[in-house]
Design a protein around this motif. Structure first.
Motif, PDB file in Angstrom:
ATOM      1  N   ASN A 127       0.840  -1.569  -0.308  1.00  0.00           N
ATOM      2  CA  ASN A 127       0.171   0.291  -0.146  1.00  0.00           C
ATOM      3  C   ASN A 127       0.850   1.457  -0.363  1.00  0.00           C
ATOM      4  O   ASN A 127       1.876   0.939  -0.006  1.00  0.00           O
ATOM      5  N   PHE A 128       0.118   2.257   0.051  1.00  0.00           N
ATOM      6  CA  PHE A 128       0.758   3.515  -0.105  1.00  0.00           C
ATOM      7  C   PHE A 128       2.078   3.481   1.174  1.00  0.00           C
ATOM      8  O   PHE A 128       3.264   4.161   0.723  1.00  0.00           O
ATOM      9  N   GLU A 129       1.283   3.043   2.032  1.00  0.00           N
ATOM     10  CA  GLU A 129       2.415   3.706   3.416  1.00  0.00           C
ATOM     11  C   GLU A 129       3.524   3.045   2.802  1.00  0.00           C
ATOM     12  O   GLU A 129       4.769   2.665   3.527  1.00  0.00           O
ATOM     13  N   ASP A 130       3.645   0.906   2.760  1.00  0.00           N
ATOM     14  CA  ASP A 130       4.520   0.643   2.520  1.00  0.00           C
ATOM     15  C   ASP A 130       5.058   1.134   1.861  1.00  0.00           C
ATOM     16  O   ASP A 130       6.954   1.689   1.971  1.00  0.00           O
ATOM     17  N   ILE A 132       6.140   4.231   1.016  1.00  0.00           N
ATOM     18  CA  ILE A 132       6.911   5.338   1.677  1.00  0.00           C
ATOM     19  C   ILE A 132       7.889   4.810   2.701  1.00  0.00           C
ATOM     20  O   ILE A 132       9.130   5.741   2.720  1.00  0.00           O
ATOM     21  N   GLN A 133       7.747   3.552   2.945  1.00  0.00           N
ATOM     22  CA  GLN A 133       8.416   3.846   4.715  1.00  0.00           C
ATOM     23  C   GLN A 133       9.873   2.784   3.254  1.00  0.00           C
ATOM     24  O   GLN A 133      10.568   2.670   3.535  1.00  0.00           O
TER      25      GLN A 133
END
Length: 395
Positions: A127-130, A132-133
């Motif tokens: 997902n987008f959070e993944d 970014i990380q």
């Protein structure tokens, strides 16, 4: 180690490779060897087999080969060596190209003992959070070390943000697969080192990068490439394959024997010694190379036949037994430039004119020097371009 390092241009770091091989032997644990494939150019030539042969050496010793199809990354396109962004591939194109790879790879490796992966299995689930990380684990300065990015910025050419994510995704592939070694050409230096970088960031044991040299093509200058028309394809017919091998520059003989043949380590060293000491004549070396390559991909009988045809056609000036036949339904007399284009030996009249001016055209064995010649069309007329292209006319 002598087998694994033969022909390799760079190992990063070589001490870790020695440690991994030693632990593998002592613990009786196979290593995981990864090769990532961008399924945008499925026609396999001898240049591709340089890496495949090295994989086969690991495979023969019981190690695990991980073939990774970059179906997700293939939609973005690897910016390596590109002055502009690559065109994205569709799902259908990726699938078709991957199937073509597998069929041809089977001529070099045992595909039944290969672990096959598609990186969409894990990349499409981030997902987008993944994302970014993942991006937070590398600096912009590190990404800008890529030569192709530096070049495009210097030339004022655009770089899209998504292109920076290609090496991130390739590095993350190594995290998921937990590979011990990743193979690739020297042009993949940056991408393969990303695997080491991200494995370390995720707390995993770092892979070793094994970089194979890029094989120069028949021109002796540019790397082997279908687009540059300097390649020997592993699916080409035996006569074409043998004939092309005979045009390899003398100075590349050692490299070809080492990187593309199935000779043993000791046999290759002996051949190189004979070449370097002039005990083995360059012509004889090429004939041995040509016969070996054809045998590898078509068998002994086809190699024998290809060699005999080469001797007959190129050394004795005969016409080959197997020749393309074109059914003629046109005029009974035609300008030579039109003839060469009509029978698809050359693509244009201007190209035909240049070929005649360079003394590269023969009709029924006679060299043609007049670009305005009118050719009477008769049954069995043989038109020849260069040394390997023949067409016979059938009325």
């Amino acid at each position: 180690m002598a087998l694994y390092t033969q022909g390799v241009q760079d190992i990063i770091p070589v001490e870790e490779l020695e440690t991994k091989v030693l632990k593998s032997v002592l613990e009786n644990r196979p290593l995981k060897i990864k090769l990532g494939l961008d399924p945008s150019a499925p026609d396999v030539h001898l240049g591709h087999t340089v890496v495949l042969k090295k994989l086969r050496q690991f495979q023969d010793n019981g190690h695990i080969i991980q073939l990774l199809i970059g179906d997700f990354t293939g939609k973005i396109g690897d910016p390596t060596g590109k002055s502009v962004a690559r065109k994205a591939l569709t799902d259908e194109e990726v699938k078709h190209n991957a199937e073509t790879y597998f069929k041809q790879f089977g001529k070099v490796m045992n595909m039944e003992k290969v672990e096959l992966y598609y990186n969409s299995e894990w990349l499409s689930k981030l997902n987008f959070e993944d994302v970014i990380q993942l991006a937070g684990k590398i600096t912009v300065a590190r990404l800008m070390e890529r030569d192709d990015f530096e070049e495009r910025i210097a030339l004022g050419k655009p770089i899209s943000l998504h292109e920076f994510f290609y090496p991130l995704m390739q590095g993350y592939d190594s995290v998921v697969l937990e590979c011990d070694i990743e193979l690739g050409g020297t042009d993949q230096h940056f991408n393969i080192l990303m695997g080491r970088h991200f494995q370390e960031k995720f707390g995993k044991e770092k892979q070793v990068a094994m970089l194979m040299p890029l094989l120069e093509g028949l021109d002796g200058v540019e790397k082997m490439s279908k687009s540059k028309k300097n390649y020997i394809g592993i699916d080409e017919n035996p006569q074409e394959m043998y004939g092309k091998a005979m045009s390899i520059p003398d100075e590349l003989m050692n490299k070809y024997f080492e990187l593309v043949t199935d000779f043993t380590f000791d046999q290759i060293e002996a051949i190189k010694k004979e070449i370097n000491s002039n005990e083995l004549h360059p012509r004889d070396a090429k004939m041995l190379l040509g016969k070996t390559i054809v045998t590898m991909y078509h068998g002994t009988a086809a190699a024998e036949k290809a060699e005999q045809q080469f001797i007959s056609v190129f050394q004795k000036g005969a016409v080959p037994d197997e020749i393309t036949v074109v059914e003629w339904k046109g005029k009974l007399e035609i300008p030579v430039l039109e003839l060469l284009v009509d029978i698809n030996l050359l693509s244009s009249k201007s190209e035909a004119r240049r070929m005649i001016e360079n003394k590269g055209v023969k009709i029924n064995g006679e060299k043609i020097e007049d670009t305005g010649l009118l050719v009477p069309i008769t049954e069995g007329l043989v038109v020849q371009i260069g040394k390997r292209k023949f067409v016979k006319i059938k009325m």
